[in-house]
Design a protein around this motif. Structure first.
Motif: not given
Length: 130
Positions: A67-85
Motif C-alpha cells: 500500500h502507498c500508506r505503508t510508511a504511515c502504517f509502520e510509523r503509527i504501529g498498525a499491526n492488524s487488518i479487518f477484512v470484509r469480502l
C-alpha cells in the motif's frame, strides 16, 4: 488463516458492516474486499483496536501489503487488518466511503499520496500519543 476477532463497524449512514480481524502480515487469497488497518493493543479484559485506515481493493492478496500508506502504517504501529469480502466494486467503494464518513482514520487524512509521519496530514495516534 484464523481470524483474531470479529467486529461490527457502523458507517455514517447507520449501516452496520461485519469484519474479521487478522494480523497485518497475513497473506490473503485474491479477492475483492473492504479493509480497515488498525492498531491492536491489550486492555484489562482482552484486546481493543484503534482504526488508522479504511480502504477497498479488488485484490486483497496484494493491495494492503504493498500500500502507498505503508510508511504511515509502520510509523503509527498498525499491526492488524479487518477484512470484509465484497466482490462488487461499486459496493466496496460505497462501504469504504460510508466508514470514512464516520471514522476519519488518520492515515486517510490527506487522501492524496503518502503521509510523512507525524504531520498534520498523518497525526500521532495512540499508542504514540494523540
Amino acid at each position: 488463516m484464523a481470524s483474531l476477532a470479529t467486529a461490527t463497524f457502523t458507517g455514517q449512514s447507520g449501516q452496520a458492516y461485519e469484519f474479521l480481524a487478522y494480523d497485518r502480515d497475513t497473506e490473503f487469497k485474491s479477492a475483492g474486499a473492504v479493509y480497515v488497518v488498525a492498531i491492536r493493543y491489550p486492555v484489562s479484559d482482552g484486546f481493543t483496536y484503534r482504526n488508522v485506515y479504511v480502504g477497498e481493493t479488488r485484490d486483497l492478496s496484494d493491495s494492503p501489503l504493498t500500500h502507498c500508506r505503508t510508511a504511515c502504517f509502520e510509523r503509527i504501529g498498525a499491526n492488524s487488518i479487518f477484512v470484509r469480502l465484497e466482490g462488487n466494486p461499486a459496493r466496496r467503494q460505497e462501504i469504504a466511503q460510508d466508514l470514512l464518513g464516520r471514522y476519519d482514520p488518520p492515515c486517510n487524512s490527506d487522501r492524496a499520496g503518502l503521509c510523512e509521519y507525524p504531520t498534520t496530514e498523518c497525526p500521532l495516534v495512540w499508542p504514540l500519543g494523540l
